[in-house]
Design an enzyme around this catalytic site. Structure first.
Site, PDB file in Angstrom:
ATOM      1  N   GLY A 252      10.295  27.671 -14.529  1.00 38.18           N
ATOM      2  CA  GLY A 252       9.345  27.065 -13.495  1.00 38.18           C
ATOM      3  C   GLY A 252       7.579  27.162 -13.948  1.00 38.18           C
ATOM      4  O   GLY A 252       6.982  26.553 -13.350  1.00 38.18           O
ATOM      5  N   GLU A 289      14.593  31.020 -17.853  1.00 32.67           N
ATOM      6  CA  GLU A 289      15.083  29.727 -18.081  1.00 32.67           C
ATOM      7  C   GLU A 289      14.145  28.375 -17.834  1.00 32.67           C
ATOM      8  O   GLU A 289      14.066  27.675 -17.080  1.00 32.67           O
ATOM      9  CB  GLU A 289      15.929  29.300 -16.744  1.00 32.67           C
ATOM     10  CG  GLU A 289      17.165  30.380 -16.585  1.00 32.67           C
ATOM     11  CD  GLU A 289      17.963  30.266 -15.114  1.00 32.67           C
ATOM     12  OE1 GLU A 289      17.351  29.681 -14.278  1.00 32.67           O
ATOM     13  OE2 GLU A 289      18.701  31.082 -15.042  1.00 32.67           O
ATOM     14  N   PRO A 290      13.037  28.702 -19.063  1.00 28.90           N
ATOM     15  CA  PRO A 290      12.125  27.521 -18.978  1.00 28.90           C
ATOM     16  C   PRO A 290      12.563  26.148 -19.247  1.00 28.90           C
ATOM     17  O   PRO A 290      13.613  25.974 -19.961  1.00 28.90           O
ATOM     18  CB  PRO A 290      10.939  28.012 -19.930  1.00 28.90           C
ATOM     19  CG  PRO A 290      11.980  28.837 -20.958  1.00 28.90           C
ATOM     20  CD  PRO A 290      12.967  29.505 -19.925  1.00 28.90           C
ATOM     21  N   GLY A 291      12.099  25.330 -18.538  1.00 29.89           N
ATOM     22  CA  GLY A 291      12.415  23.766 -18.938  1.00 29.89           C
ATOM     23  C   GLY A 291      11.129  23.182 -19.137  1.00 29.89           C
ATOM     24  O   GLY A 291      10.753  22.817 -20.400  1.00 29.89           O
ATOM     25  N   CYS A 359      11.795  -3.832  -6.963  1.00 26.68           N
ATOM     26  CA  CYS A 359      11.328  -4.077  -5.696  1.00 26.68           C
ATOM     27  C   CYS A 359      11.475  -3.000  -4.665  1.00 26.68           C
ATOM     28  O   CYS A 359      12.258  -2.929  -3.720  1.00 26.68           O
ATOM     29  CB  CYS A 359      12.597  -5.007  -5.248  1.00 26.68           C
ATOM     30  SG  CYS A 359      12.698  -6.410  -6.481  1.00 26.68           S
ATOM     31  N   GLU A 360      10.235  -2.266  -4.721  1.00 25.19           N
ATOM     32  CA  GLU A 360       9.997  -0.936  -3.916  1.00 25.19           C
ATOM     33  C   GLU A 360       8.508  -0.960  -3.971  1.00 25.19           C
ATOM     34  O   GLU A 360       7.979  -0.982  -5.059  1.00 25.19           O
ATOM     35  CB  GLU A 360      10.571   0.152  -4.511  1.00 25.19           C
ATOM     36  CG  GLU A 360      12.130   0.162  -4.425  1.00 25.19           C
ATOM     37  CD  GLU A 360      12.830   0.763  -3.397  1.00 25.19           C
ATOM     38  OE1 GLU A 360      12.128   1.280  -2.582  1.00 25.19           O
ATOM     39  OE2 GLU A 360      14.126   0.507  -3.327  1.00 25.19           O
ATOM     40  N   TYR A 387      11.722  15.873 -17.098  1.00 23.84           N
ATOM     41  CA  TYR A 387      12.014  15.163 -15.797  1.00 23.84           C
ATOM     42  C   TYR A 387      11.744  13.866 -15.676  1.00 23.84           C
ATOM     43  O   TYR A 387      11.370  13.109 -14.732  1.00 23.84           O
ATOM     44  CB  TYR A 387      11.474  15.814 -14.622  1.00 23.84           C
ATOM     45  CG  TYR A 387      11.782  17.161 -14.641  1.00 23.84           C
ATOM     46  CD1 TYR A 387      13.402  17.860 -14.145  1.00 23.84           C
ATOM     47  CD2 TYR A 387      10.975  18.304 -15.004  1.00 23.84           C
ATOM     48  CE1 TYR A 387      13.600  18.870 -14.214  1.00 23.84           C
ATOM     49  CE2 TYR A 387      11.412  19.786 -14.671  1.00 23.84           C
ATOM     50  CZ  TYR A 387      12.840  19.954 -14.551  1.00 23.84           C
ATOM     51  OH  TYR A 387      13.084  21.371 -14.452  1.00 23.84           O
TER      52      TYR A 387
HETATM   53  N1  LLP Z   1      16.188  27.350 -13.585  1.00 19.91           N
HETATM   54  C1  LLP Z   1      16.796  26.840 -12.418  1.00 19.91           C
HETATM   55  C2  LLP Z   1      17.877  27.529 -11.733  1.00 19.91           C
HETATM   56  C3  LLP Z   1      16.181  25.716 -11.897  1.00 19.91           C
HETATM   57  O1  LLP Z   1      16.630  25.094 -10.814  1.00 19.91           O
HETATM   58  C4  LLP Z   1      15.250  25.163 -12.505  1.00 19.91           C
HETATM   59  C5  LLP Z   1      14.652  23.665 -12.387  1.00 19.91           C
HETATM   60  C6  LLP Z   1      14.629  25.599 -13.934  1.00 19.91           C
HETATM   61  C7  LLP Z   1      15.485  26.668 -14.367  1.00 19.91           C
HETATM   62  C8  LLP Z   1      13.627  24.977 -14.502  1.00 19.91           C
HETATM   63  O2  LLP Z   1      12.479  25.124 -14.126  1.00 19.91           O
HETATM   64  P1  LLP Z   1      11.023  24.393 -15.127  1.00 19.91           P
HETATM   65  O3  LLP Z   1      10.804  25.398 -15.970  1.00 19.91           O
HETATM   66  O4  LLP Z   1      11.590  22.904 -15.612  1.00 19.91           O
HETATM   67  O5  LLP Z   1      10.060  24.403 -13.861  1.00 19.91           O
HETATM   68  N2  LLP Z   1      12.199  17.203 -11.129  1.00 19.91           N
HETATM   69  C9  LLP Z   1      11.249  18.037 -10.847  1.00 19.91           C
HETATM   70  C10 LLP Z   1      11.357  19.426 -10.932  1.00 19.91           C
HETATM   71  C11 LLP Z   1      12.790  20.136 -10.547  1.00 19.91           C
HETATM   72  C12 LLP Z   1      13.045  21.477 -10.932  1.00 19.91           C
HETATM   73  C13 LLP Z   1      14.515  21.763 -10.596  1.00 19.91           C
HETATM   74  N3  LLP Z   1      14.648  23.157 -10.933  1.00 19.91           N
HETATM   75  C14 LLP Z   1       9.846  17.529 -11.380  1.00 19.91           C
HETATM   76  O6  LLP Z   1       9.947  16.655 -12.022  1.00 19.91           O
HETATM   77  O7  LLP Z   1       8.850  18.266 -11.193  1.00 19.91           O
END
Ligand code: LLP
Length: 432
Positions: A252, A289-291, A359-360, A387
């Protein structure tokens, strides 16, 4: 939010993307040259930027009982997974498809956590057969499902319960997950009794507790609130004789899209461990769990202006990328920087809505951006490494973009552009 274009030097928050002599550079290559060579729309990632972000997490993890699990939903490109797997990272996956991607990239299953609210029998079985570290369980009924599948396989499933800490991460409602009203996790009030049931199931092994409160979080406070609640629960659970081996605090961490100032990985992790220490829990094994924070600002989406047009009310730059390539603006009204690959002198600057050809009316990438544009100019949509491609679709039968990884002055095509044949693959005509 500023849309003034950066004259020279690194773009704020984008360490390896810079303006130099009018040209937008991704490491040692110009965006214009990359667009020319590989075509558009094109996702371009800086290897150095990903490695730098990964290095920051690793430095903060050193000498601490901390396991890093990249959430691959942010960007599941094989090249990026390989890069992180080689650095020893584990992964957070949410489907059998994501698990297959991690294994194909050489990821270590013993460092995989499997999250998600609706795992099927087949997905649970795939996770158990692969030997994942842990399945994060989201409901009492899922627990029973895992018990049954593990029983059929004559295995014991390693599980952790995802609890819903009911804290507000202060982010966009669509990416906020830790409020009581959200579909995620097990309510705190049910947690202790669910752990007790879990401990009685012969095919489960309780490993830990898990939270994930949301995404694009720009301060440490919501994390500390969540951590306090988790620690309270840990005490309750352990009082019932159930030992918890790890705390998975989710992902997050936010990035700078406009003028946000999120904590660095080091600040985030320091804050968590200081709080753990203050509560006498500094020995706990922690998983994160960073993304987004690893890849978001390492990537741009390059596109080309197809048409400039004006209506009575304003000006449109129609580009060859669209909501199917980058969904965030349409889905969350997200603001992402837009930089011309090469600057003109600014004398013809107008306020443009930068839109795709789909087309949106929701198909826009940026609104009211001050840009000096000509048709065929290349634009870079910034902060597109997370994302972006991962959420791309074939809507309007648009082939998905190619992806390139830049490493210094070299560029590797890491995913081919889809062809028209790819679009039709798997479809069958009517019989007869
Ligand atoms: N762990 C779990 C269980 C999650 O559901 C998520 C993201 C993460 C880790 C990684 O979160 P991050 O570090 O990337 O914030 N599509 C949206 C973001 C959806 C995130 C869903 N879960 C966007 O483009 O902002």
């Amino acid at each position: 939010m500023s849309d003034s274009h950066h004259p020279d030097g690194a773009l704020p928050g984008h360490p390896h993307i810079a303006r130099s002599n009018e040209q937008l550079m991704i490491e040692g290559l110009s965006a214009e040259e990359l667009a020319q060579r590989f075509g558009t729309p094109l996702y371009v990632y800086s290897r150095a930027a990903i490695e730098q972000a990964a290095g920051q997490f690793e430095a903060a993890a050193r000498d601490r009982p901390l396991g890093l699990r990249y959430a691959i939903k942010a960007n599941s490109s094989q090249a990026i997974l390989q890069l992180l797997a080689r650095r020893g990272w584990g992964f957070d996956v949410v489907s059998a498809g994501e698990l297959a991607r991690v294994l194909a990239a050489g990821g270590d299953a013993a460092k995989v956590v499997f999250s998600g609210v609706g795992k099927t029998d087949a997905e649970i079985a795939a996770a158990l057969r692969a030997g994942v570290q842990c399945i994060n369980v989201e409901s009492p009924s899922e627990l029973q499902r895992i018990e049954r599948v593990a029983g059929d396989l004559q295995m014991r499933a390693p599980v952790s319960l995802r609890v819903n800490p009911d804290v507000d991460p202060r982010t966009h409602p669509y990416i906020s997950t830790g409020l009581r009203s959200s579909k995620f996790g097990i309510a705190q009030a049910l947690a202790v009794e669910t752990y007790a049931r879990c401990a009685r199931m012969p095919h489960l092994r309780v490993l830990g507790i898990d939270v994930h409160i949301g995404s694009q979080i720009t301060s440490v406070d919501p994390y500390l609130d969540a951590l306090d609640r988790v620690l309270e629960l840990v005490q309750h659970v352990e009082r019932h004789g159930i030992a918890l081996h790890h705390l998975d605090l989710g992902g997050g961490l936010g990035i700078r899209y406009a003028d946000e100032r999120p904590p660095s990985p080091q600040q985030w992790i320091d804050a968590l461990f200081e709080r753990l220490q203050a509560r006498g829990q500094g020995h706990r094994q922690v998983l994160l769990e960073p993304g987004r924070s690893l890849v978001g600002n390492a990537g741009v989406l390059l596109c080309r202006v197809v048409t400039l047009k004006s209506s009575l009310d304003g000006h449109f730059a129609v580009v060859d990328a669209a909501m199917n390539d980058l969904m965030r603006p349409a889905l969350y009204e997200a603001w992402q920087g837009i930089e011309p690959a090469r600057l003109h002198d600014g004398r013809q600057a107008l306020r443009y809505d930068v839109v795709g050809p789909v087309c949106e009316s929701g198909d826009w990438l940026g609104r009211q951006r001050l840009l000096d544009l000509r048709e065929d100019d290349v634009l870079a949509i910034l902060s597109a490494g997370a994302y972006g491609m991962a959420m791309a679709s074939n809507y309007n039968s648009r082939p998905r973009a190619a992806e390139v990884l830049v490493d210094g002055t070299q560029a590797w095509l890491v995913r081919e552009r889809e062809s028209l044949d790819d679009l039709l693959r798997g479809e069958r005509g009517l019989p007869g």
